[in-house]
Design an enzyme around this catalytic site. Structure first.
Site, mmCIF file in Angstrom:
data_model
loop_
_atom_site.group_PDB
_atom_site.id
_atom_site.type_symbol
_atom_site.label_atom_id
_atom_site.label_comp_id
_atom_site.label_asym_id
_atom_site.label_seq_id
_atom_site.Cartn_x
_atom_site.Cartn_y
_atom_site.Cartn_z
ATOM 1 N N GLY A 220 -4.667 3.561 26.673
ATOM 2 C CA GLY A 220 -3.896 3.267 27.821
ATOM 3 C C GLY A 220 -2.703 2.598 27.790
ATOM 4 N N LYS B 284 -1.425 -9.391 22.772
ATOM 5 C CA LYS B 284 -0.165 -9.553 21.790
ATOM 6 C C LYS B 284 0.732 -10.411 22.665
ATOM 7 C CE LYS B 284 1.513 -5.087 24.125
ATOM 8 N NZ LYS B 284 2.235 -3.883 23.649
ATOM 9 N N LYS C 2 4.602 -10.266 13.828
ATOM 10 C CA LYS C 2 4.079 -11.884 13.647
ATOM 11 C C LYS C 2 2.871 -11.983 12.798
ATOM 12 C CE LYS C 2 6.267 -11.898 17.642
ATOM 13 N NZ LYS C 2 6.757 -10.590 17.919
ATOM 14 N N LEU D 139 10.924 -1.462 22.230
ATOM 15 C CA LEU D 139 11.743 -1.450 23.193
ATOM 16 C C LEU D 139 10.886 -1.031 24.371
ATOM 17 C CD1 LEU D 139 14.918 -0.474 21.610
ATOM 18 C CD2 LEU D 139 14.414 -2.529 22.768
#
Length: 800
Positions: free
Chosen positions: A491, A568, A610, A649
């Site tokens: 989702g 995240k 990261k 984005l």
């Protein structure tokens, strides 16, 4: 507007504008003035009887080159009375009928800027005086495009300047035609007109019957007239029976030929080159058939000279009727509702013309095309669709000011992203909001018309400093077809797009697993158009609940697993590292173990940049997820791998929604540091990478996408501000780097070993493994400092 470019007072150019227009005005004006003279006399008598005043008013106005003249009009009111007769004259614009004589006398034109008196002219700015380089007109562009909507004088002058740049015979004819339509219909086309079912007519069964009837009427008139002319108009010398036979022959051959080649079946547009070409061929065949009749014994039905004359009359008339009808249909088809925005179209090719027509025709469109621009110098000065091509990118600013435009549509579907960005930047600097016709990767023209839904606002993906990547999924995604596929975090922003891509390859089952029931509800609605939540493919489960997750896997028995569920957000996880351990480490471990337990063929772990040389909790825990994936790659026949990419984005938690809200709320944009950079990619790119890597990877390696150069966050904020608030001052506040944030991200750590490049756009790096037993000992509860220290120490010296 943000700037006011210097505008020269250049007059109109071209033969028609300089010479032909005056002849056209005098000839047509004289014909109309003489024909309307009886009507004018009756109107003047009516004014004398109702208002008891001199019916003719002479008003001093400023004309060509600033010279004064007397404007003629009918009186419609008196100081002591406003009669209904006068109101009727104003409503039908009949009070302007005497101005036809102004045209005849040379002080006015049929089409041009409406005249102003000396007081108004004295207050005009220098650039506005360009409107006086042509004769004032009875009607003009602003009257037919903006009639009665309350625009002020300055707005109307922008229309006048636009007209001067676009003077041509076709433009004048179109404005005159639209003037008649506006005056006599007295209503604008409404959106519901398009949905209103047509009345049942003969044309509903034979939609092109009008063409058939008109062409045969022309033949039926042309042949008798030609026969009479060649008989010196002596009717007794005409072979009437032969003439009847000729008409029947001409009509029969024309109809047979027209239906046979498709001329009367709508195969081509009404006035297209193809239609005209086949019309010429058809007329030639009719002429040959008629000439053949003259070779028969006895007196021929018509002389050859008469046949040639009739054919010429028929051809010119039929083509003329088609062009006139095409202009009428175009004027009727273009919605005439009031539009608050004026639009420049960059791109005068096929895509630009179709886009402009789509904007014109859509009854819900909020913008009016006013001019084209194009990089091709050869197109400058041309007038496609009656709009001038006024220059290239360097002319955007001056065109925006001259035409009072506030929107720029970039209609170059085959252009590179760099070219589109350069043009958009110029448009933004001119204070324009920019819209775009998507590139050919998203939209293929072929023979399809552009519709308003194809035109969209520019997104930040259009501003990436590289071409948007498109991987060849069709050739490698066969491993999904007919398989049971499971996506965790389905989702979320990444998981939902991933599901949409996977569905294209016809999996046997696509299981969507997520802990958020609302997210699953929205996902089913997006994928299936319904949201009953009754599908066995929707799995409500927390990956941190190991027994429940294993049960879900045993029920679904997935053959391919995409693990996208994660915590995240860097700042949150710095404050709550235990949550990162529970989801990104232990949750990932649960997914890997469950996939191995049910015998999955492939498992793709979605990671982040990261994890490369990590310094924050998010990076540390995601790096451990990669290392656990590498460990399981050696535990059975299942193929395990990880995929690492940069900031996505528009994904949940990205800076873009934050910037957008700040701009729309007129708040300062908050950026951590003026030099901070990040790698960016679109959600579509990220999900394509995941699918591509799933076909190529094994051995627990991590795949990294070639992402070009990193983007400065300040530039990203500037571009978004230009798009959402063109012309408004930019306000950026620098807040400083937050705990766990890097000034510059990297895609791979200095100690990571590059294995190979299995694809031009992909790098594969080796990943050391981490024993699950070590991961299970990590503290998920306790102080922030303690948990973070344990993560750092485990990665610094991991027991493998």
């Amino acid at each position: 507007m943000t700037t006011q470019p210097t505008l020269t007072l250049a007059g109109p150019t071209g033969f028609y504008a300089r010479f032909g227009k005056a002849v056209f005005d005098r000839v047509v004006g004289l014909v109309l003035a003489v024909m309307s003279l009886p009507v004018l006399m009756l109107l003047m008598i009516g004014i004398g009887l109702t208002l008891r005043k001199n019916p003719l008013v002479r008003e001093p106005q400023v004309g060509l080159d600033g010279k004064p003249f007397l404007l003629l009009r009918l009186r419609t009111a008196a100081p002591e009375r406003d009669h209904g007769y006068g109101r009727m004259l104003r409503r039908l614009s009949l009070d302007e009928l005497p101005q036809l004589w102004n045209v005849v006398f040379g002080s006015m034109s049929l089409v041009g800027p409406r005249p102003l008196d000396a007081d108004h002219v004295a207050n005009l700015e220098a650039w506005m005086l360009r409107r006086h380089l042509v004769r004032p007109g009875i009607t003009g562009l602003w009257q037919v495009d903006a009639r009665g909507d309350g625009r002020d004088l300055v707005d109307n002058i922008h229309y006048d300047i636009q007209y001067i740049d676009q003077i041509s015979l076709s433009t004048d004819l179109r404005i005159l035609l639209k003037t008649l339509l506006v005056v006599f219909t007295r209503r604008e086309r409404q959106p519901e007109d398009a949905a209103r079912p047509p009345r049942r007519r003969l044309t509903s069964r034979f939609p092109h019957i009008r063409q058939v009837i008109v062409d045969q009427i022309i033949w039926s008139l042309a042949l008798p007239l030609a026969a009479l002319a060649h008989a010196d108009f002596a009717g007794s010398d005409v072979n009437r029976m032969g003439l009847l036979v000729a008409i029947i022959t001409a009509v029969g051959v024309q109809v047979f030929w027209g239906y046979g080649v498709g001329l009367y079946r709508g195969r081509w547009q009404l006035a297209s080159n193809e239609a005209v070409g086949w019309l010429i061929v058809g007329t030639t065949l009719v002429s040959i058939a008629l000439v053949a009749e003259t070779l028969l014994p006895g007196d021929g039905p018509l002389k050859v000279g008469a046949i040639v004359s009739a054919a010429g009359f028929q051809l010119v008339s039929a083509i003329g009727v088609r062009y006139l009808a095409n202009a009428v249909y175009a004027a009727q088809g273009r919605s005439n509702h009031t539009r608050p925005h004026r639009l420049l179209v960059f791109g005068a090719g096929a895509a630009g013309l179709k886009a402009a027509e789509a904007v014109w025709d859509d009854p819900a469109s909020d913008s009016l095309p006013v001019a084209f621009l194009d990089a091709d110098v050869a197109k400058h000065g041309t007038r496609p669709l009656g709009l001038s091509v006024v220059g290239g990118a360097e002319s955007i600013g001056s065109a925006a000011y001259r035409y009072n435009a506030d929107l720029l549509l970039i209609a170059m579907p085959s252009a590179t992203g760099t070219a589109v960005r350069d043009i958009a930047d110029i448009g933004h600097r001119a204070g324009l909001s920019v819209r775009i016709l998507p590139r050919l990767s998203e939209y293929v023209l072929d023979d399809t018309d552009v519709v308003m839904a194809d035109i969209r606002e520019m997104t930040l993906a259009d501003f990436l400093p590289r071409e948007e990547l498109s991987l060849d999924l069709e050739s490698i995604a066969g491993y999904l077809t007919g398989k049971r596929v499971l996506v965790t975090g389905a989702g979320g922003s990444i998981g939902s797009v991933l599901c949409k891509i996977i569905e294209r390859f016809d999996p046997k089952k696509l299981y969507k697993l997520d802990v958020d029931e609302n997210a699953l509800h929205g996902l089913q609605l997006a994928l299936e158009g319904r949201a009953l939540l009754d599908s066995d493919e929707l799995l409500l489960c927390d990956i941190r609940d190991q027994p429940a997750l294993l049960a879900a896997f045993e029920e679904a028995k997935p053959e391919v697993v995409f693990h996208a569920a994660a915590r995240k957000h860097v700042t949150f996880l710095e404050s709550h590292p235990g949550e990162a351990v529970k989801t990104n480490v232990l949750g990932t471990l649960n997914v890997l173990a469950a996939a191995l337990a049910v015998g999955a063929e492939r498992v793709v772990n979605v990671s982040t940049d990261k994890a490369a040389d990590p310094i924050n909790v998010l990076g540390l825990t995601k790096r451990m997820g990669e290392m656990l994936t590498a460990y399981y790659a050696g535990q059975g026949s299942t193929s395990f791998l990880s995929v690492r990419f940069g900031n996505v984005l528009g994904s949940n938690g990205s800076v873009i929604p934050t910037f957008r809200e700040q701009i729309l709320n007129r708040e300062p944009i908050t950026v951590t540091d003026p030099e901070v950079t990040r790698y960016f990619m679109t959600i579509e790119e990220a999900c394509q990478l995941v699918v591509q890597a799933g076909a190529l990877g094994n051995g627990g390696d991590v795949f990294v996408l070639e992402m070009g150069q990193p983007v400065r966050i300040v530039e990203l904020a500037e571009r978004l501000h230009q798009q959402l608030a063109p012309g408004r001052a930019l306000d950026i506040v620098f807040t400083g780097l937050r705990p766990g944030e890097k000034l510059h991200e990297v895609l791979a750590g200095p100690d990571e070993e590059l294995v190979d490049r299995p694809h031009d756009l992909l790098y594969r790096y080796a990943v050391p493994s981490l024993d699950p037993a070590v991961a299970q000992k990590l503290p998920a509860n306790g102080s922030r400092e303690f948990i973070t220290t344990q993560l750092v120490e485990t990665l610094a010296d991991p027991p493998f």
